[in-house]
Design an enzyme around this catalytic site. Structure first.
Site, PDB file in Angstrom:
ATOM      1  N   SER A   1       8.722  -8.382   5.304  1.00 22.67           N
ATOM      2  CA  SER A   1       7.484  -8.617   4.571  1.00 22.67           C
ATOM      3  C   SER A   1       7.774  -8.629   3.073  1.00 22.67           C
ATOM      4  O   SER A   1       8.298  -7.660   2.533  1.00 22.67           O
ATOM      5  CB  SER A   1       6.457  -7.533   4.900  1.00 22.67           C
ATOM      6  OG  SER A   1       6.122  -7.570   6.268  1.00 22.67           O
TER       7      SER A   1
ATOM      8  N   GLU B   1       7.353  -6.586  -2.439  1.00 24.93           N
ATOM      9  CA  GLU B   1       7.969  -5.351  -1.935  1.00 24.93           C
ATOM     10  C   GLU B   1       9.422  -5.225  -2.391  1.00 24.93           C
ATOM     11  O   GLU B   1       9.828  -4.140  -2.801  1.00 24.93           O
ATOM     12  CB  GLU B   1       7.894  -5.299  -0.406  1.00 24.93           C
ATOM     13  CG  GLU B   1       6.510  -5.040   0.144  1.00 24.93           C
ATOM     14  CD  GLU B   1       6.544  -4.671   1.626  1.00 24.93           C
ATOM     15  OE1 GLU B   1       7.601  -4.212   2.101  1.00 24.93           O
ATOM     16  OE2 GLU B   1       5.518  -4.850   2.295  1.00 24.93           O
TER      17      GLU B   1
ATOM     18  N   ARG C   1       4.277   1.749   0.175  1.00 22.61           N
ATOM     19  CA  ARG C   1       5.538   1.056  -0.077  1.00 22.61           C
ATOM     20  C   ARG C   1       6.137   1.452  -1.423  1.00 22.61           C
ATOM     21  O   ARG C   1       6.685   0.632  -2.150  1.00 22.61           O
ATOM     22  CB  ARG C   1       5.350  -0.464  -0.013  1.00 22.61           C
ATOM     23  CG  ARG C   1       4.771  -0.988   1.280  1.00 22.61           C
ATOM     24  CD  ARG C   1       5.717  -0.769   2.465  1.00 22.61           C
ATOM     25  NE  ARG C   1       5.121  -1.318   3.662  1.00 22.61           N
ATOM     26  CZ  ARG C   1       4.316  -0.641   4.485  1.00 22.61           C
ATOM     27  NH1 ARG C   1       4.051   0.638   4.243  1.00 22.61           N
ATOM     28  NH2 ARG C   1       3.799  -1.213   5.552  1.00 22.61           N
TER      29      ARG C   1
END
Length: 352
Positions: A252, A348, A170
């Site tokens: 997420s 994130e 990520r």
């Protein structure tokens, strides 16, 4: 249009429709970018001189905590094509403003498998390399060939390969030192002709089995098609994740943390049921959603910001929440997870 021609700016521009949390914030100036040359025209325009800049596509990976006192570049570049092929792969290019999910569906309609596990991830094609999006056993970096970007300081268009993008979990160079340096304009993906299905994740395997049983077609042992995996992933995501148009969210919210073997062994002694995934380098990936759930946060709220009641990894705007509200909720979750498990959760999305 040349760079010398005037470009349209909109003052006090509402950004609610340009961030998937649906935060009601505004930009001092905004400009819609539909062609590459408009990008340089916008950043070099005297009206934007000295202003901070923010690039927005789908706004699916950002938490806007206040109004933006600067220039927002709304990337609306469009176009997708099969650029070329060789003996091993097809190379498919898409402009940065293309909707990611629609692009994945289009590749399958062209008979080009390879991106199906990444179906229904919100956002645009241009955001995919920034985040190195991933789901159900596939990371975008595995299908990445190259991208084009404009380097704002020089005005030059550059082509970057995977090594230059420095992809991680990520992560990419665009979230770090390249964040304010480049604006991605198009991305090319390498889709292998020797395609093999990736359907090992439990949720996807269950969905595939249920669909086979439901329609009465196909052997249980038959390998699923790319379209079947795409449909299964869409089904799983729709069942577990809220639609941002109905309930503001950024998907997420936390990365699954990586710990070394010694830390994992100590944790497993205290928490035998901990959900984990062994990594090739010897480390262990923990399921952030499980950690959050065990701390009792699933379904809980702080004001108008809440943890989704079906997926603890998703923070939502129940209506009227601000970016500061979501930040406060995220901070409280991080504190509790660290106190109980000794594990630091990393968000994130980018906070602005």
């Amino acid at each position: 249009m040349s760079e010398a021609e005037p470009i349209s700016f909109i003052a006090d521009y509402p950004l609610r429709a340009h961030n998937t949390f649906g935060f009601d914030v505004r930009a001092q100036l905004a400009c819609r970018i539909e062609r590459d040359e408009q990008l340089l025209a916008a950043v070099r325009d005297p009206r934007a001189a000295g202003l901070p800049r923010l690039v927005l596509g789908g706004g699916s990976n950002i938490v806007l905590t206040r109004d933006f006192a600067g220039l927002v570049l709304l990337v609306a570049l469009r176009g997708r094509r099969i650029a070329r092929e060789d003996g091993d792969a097809w190379y498919v290019e898409a402009a940065a403003g293309e909707n990611w999910h629609e692009f994945v569906a289009w590749t399958l309609a062209q008979g080009l498998p390879g991106l199906e596990n990444l179906a229904l991830i919100p956002g645009t094609v241009g955001a995919a390399p920034i985040q190195n999006i991933g789901a159900y056993g596939l990371e975008m970096a595995e299908r990445f060939a190259s991208l084009r970007a404009v380097e704002l300081a020089t005005g030059e268009t550059v082509e970057l390969d995977a090594s230059a993008c420095r992809f991680g979990y990520r992560d990419s160079v665009f979230k770090r030192e390249g964040r304010d340096r480049f604006v991605i304009t198009s991305v090319t993906f390498r889709l292998p002709k020797a395609w093999t299905p990736r359907a090992g994740y439990a949720d996807v395997a269950r969905e595939l089995a249920a669909r086979r049983h439901g329609d009465g077609n196909g052997s249980v042992d038959a390998a699923p098609s790319a379209q079947a995996i795409f449909d299964a992933v869409v089904g799983v995501r729709r069942a577990k994740l809220p639609d941002p148009l109905a309930l503001g969210n950024a998907g997420s919210f936390f990365k699954n943390p990586l710990v070394d073997a010694a830390q994992f062994d100590a944790l497993r002694q205290r928490e035998p049921q901990v959900v984990s995934y062994a990594q090739p380098d010897g480390r262990v990936k923990l399921a952030a959603g499980w950690l959050i759930d065990r701390c009792g946060w699933k379904g809980r709220a702080l004001g108008a910001a809440a943890v989704h009641d079906r997926q603890a990894l998703v923070l939502v705007n129940r209506g009227g929440a601000t970016g500061a509200d979501v930040l406060a909720l995220a901070t409280a979750i991080q504190r509790d997870v660290a106190a109980r498990f000794g594990v630091d959760l990393e968000p994130e999305p980018i906070f602005l």
